[in-house]
Design a protein around this motif. Structure first.
Motif, short mmCIF file in Angstrom:
data_model
loop_
_atom_site.label_atom_id
_atom_site.label_comp_id
_atom_site.label_asym_id
_atom_site.label_seq_id
_atom_site.Cartn_x
_atom_site.Cartn_y
_atom_site.Cartn_z
N ASP A 82 -6.18 22.08 -3.28
CA ASP A 82 -5.34 20.94 -2.91
C ASP A 82 -5.99 20.16 -1.77
N PHE A 83 -5.71 18.86 -1.72
CA PHE A 83 -6.23 17.99 -0.67
C PHE A 83 -5.11 17.62 0.31
N VAL A 84 -5.45 17.67 1.61
CA VAL A 84 -4.52 17.28 2.67
C VAL A 84 -5.19 16.22 3.53
N PRO A 85 -4.60 15.02 3.67
CA PRO A 85 -5.21 13.99 4.54
C PRO A 85 -5.19 14.44 6.00
N VAL A 86 -6.37 14.41 6.65
CA VAL A 86 -6.49 14.77 8.06
C VAL A 86 -7.44 13.79 8.72
N ASP A 87 -6.97 13.11 9.76
CA ASP A 87 -7.81 12.20 10.53
C ASP A 87 -7.94 12.77 11.94
N LEU A 88 -9.11 13.29 12.28
CA LEU A 88 -9.31 13.91 13.58
C LEU A 88 -9.13 12.93 14.73
N ASP A 89 -9.28 11.66 14.45
CA ASP A 89 -9.11 10.63 15.48
C ASP A 89 -7.76 9.94 15.39
N GLY A 90 -6.85 10.52 14.63
CA GLY A 90 -5.57 9.87 14.39
C GLY A 90 -4.49 10.14 15.42
N THR A 116 -15.11 15.62 23.00
CA THR A 116 -14.68 16.33 24.21
C THR A 116 -13.22 16.74 24.18
N ASP A 117 -12.45 16.25 23.21
CA ASP A 117 -11.02 16.52 23.17
C ASP A 117 -10.69 17.46 22.00
N PRO A 118 -10.20 18.67 22.29
CA PRO A 118 -9.85 19.61 21.21
C PRO A 118 -8.47 19.30 20.62
N GLY A 119 -8.33 18.10 20.08
CA GLY A 119 -7.03 17.65 19.60
C GLY A 119 -6.47 18.50 18.48
N LEU A 120 -7.33 18.93 17.55
CA LEU A 120 -6.84 19.74 16.43
C LEU A 120 -6.34 21.09 16.93
#
Length: 397
Positions: A82-90, A116-120
């Motif tokens: 399955d595909f899941v939309p993920v935008d690391l800069d979102g 530099t940002d561990p957002g995920l």
């Protein structure tokens, strides 16, 4: 033959047990359309299929559904993924929505250089989702480590800078250091050495990551003090074992150096890398003449690597995809423990190693918190190293 028989029996037992299990554990591999991510998806399925206690539903996350469909057509991903939309800069809200409902997120979407940002990771911790990544950027790994307290309080286990190297290489170092210290020796020096034929079938991403690393000072330690050295200098010839032989290597930044130094307190640590064919090494050395501002431009280097992909693929077809690692740990008095591991294909073994780290998180052998590989407890370390034995052409631990 006996190993194959055990694997077949374990798969049969696991299948019977899972037939009685109704709810699978949901895992999201971010960057799953890439070669490293796709390999991780395949190995998660392959390794979990042998474990009667693991019933996984593995999805691929990324920005582009077109890239996902191409990956499925090329066989990089299984057709039922399955595909899941993920935008690391979102932003945090978008990432939190993407990881919601998953038990584990595996982040393979490199290159990590320049981030530099561990957002995920932050979204996972706040959503109660376990996390594993293959980050090879020290500054980003440090930012992730700063979330250790929050992760522990939330009951979330996370491992950063996992994979084959960094990752399994750090476990090899921890094993060698422990062996010397258990015999009463004081450890003085640690040398990491790596070799990959061409791109190891990992494609343009590893090329762009190498370009970015050529703009990054190589972090080393001398007598416990941080020393930043010019990358791709101080050549050293290293014997990687049977079928591979001795290869030239050069200093290159690697988060194994500071993570192992921080976790295990070795005063002198360095890391080197080399590749085949030989002229690739001289090309990398010449690339340093490019202005550092351009060399460290993520988009420019990725575009250049993509432009060069036909040449990269042609060279890979000629030289193969071997990945080799060597760790040398020396104690006071000169006693040295050397460990070597090599696989025939980097793309395969990095997915294999990343999946092994992820499965240990799911099995509960990794406590809540944010961990570097060298900090993992003995049970998790032993299980991951044993998983890395599969398909190896050199395994000397």
């Amino acid at each position: 033959a006996s190993v194959r028989l055990r694997i077949i029996v374990s798969c049969i037992v696991a299948t019977l047990c899972k037939s009685m299990t109704t709810t699978p554990t949901k895992v999201l591999v971010v960057g799953g359309s890439g070669r490293v991510g796709g390999s991780t998806v395949r190995w998660l399925r392959r390794l979990s299929d042998r474990d009667p206690l693991l019933n996984l539903a593995v999805s691929s996350g990324g920005r582009s559904s077109d890239s996902f469909r191409r990956a499925v057509r090329r066989g990089v991903l299984p057709p039922d993924t399955d595909f899941v939309p993920v935008d690391l800069d979102g932003g945090d809200e978008s990432l939190s929505a993407a990881v919601g409902g998953f038990s584990l997120v595996v982040h393979t979407a490199g290159p990590f250089q320049g981030r530099t940002d561990p957002g995920l990771l932050r979204s996972c911790v706040r959503g109660g989702v376990a996390y594993v990544d293959v980050c090879d950027e020290w500054e980003l790994a440090v930012a992730a480590k700063e979330m250790e307290g929050e992760a522990a309080e939330a009951g979330v286990a996370a491992v950063v800078s996992s994979g084959i190297w960094p990752g399994v290489s750090a476990l090899m170092a921890a094993e060698a250091i422990g062996r010397l210290r258990n015999s009463g020796k004081e450890v003085e020096d640690l040398k990491f050495s790596f070799f990959t034929s061409g791109t190891g079938n990992a494609g343009p991403t590893i090329v762009s990551a190498t370009f970015l690393l050529l703009a990054t000072p190589a972090l080393t330690y001398a007598d416990g003090k941080t020393t930043q050295k010019e990358p791709w200098t101080e050549q050293r010839s290293v014997d990687f074992g049977p079928t591979i032989g001795t290869k030239p290597t050069w200093l290159l930044d690697n988060p194994d150096v500071p993570t192992v130094r921080q976790a295990l307190g070795v005063p002198n640590v360095s890391s080197r890398f080399g590749t085949d064919p030989l002229f690739w090494n001289y090309l990398f050395g010449a690339m340093k003449a490019i202005p550092r501002s351009l060399l460290y431009n993520r988009d420019a280097m990725q575009n250049f690597a993509l432009f060069s992909e036909p040449i990269i693929r042609a060279v890979d077809a000629l030289v193969g995809a071997t990945n080799a690692m060597r760790v040398d740990v020396t104690a006071e008095g000169g006693e040295t423990v050397t460990m070597r591991v090599a696989h025939p294909d980097l793309e395969q073994c990095v997915g294999q190693a990343t999946a092994a780290f992820a499965l240990e998180v799911l099995r509960g052998t990794v406590a809540p918190g944010v961990w570097f590989p060298a900090e993992l407890q003995k049970e998790a370390r032993a299980n991951i190293l044993e998983a890395a034995r599969e398909d190896s052409i050199v395994y000397e631990l």
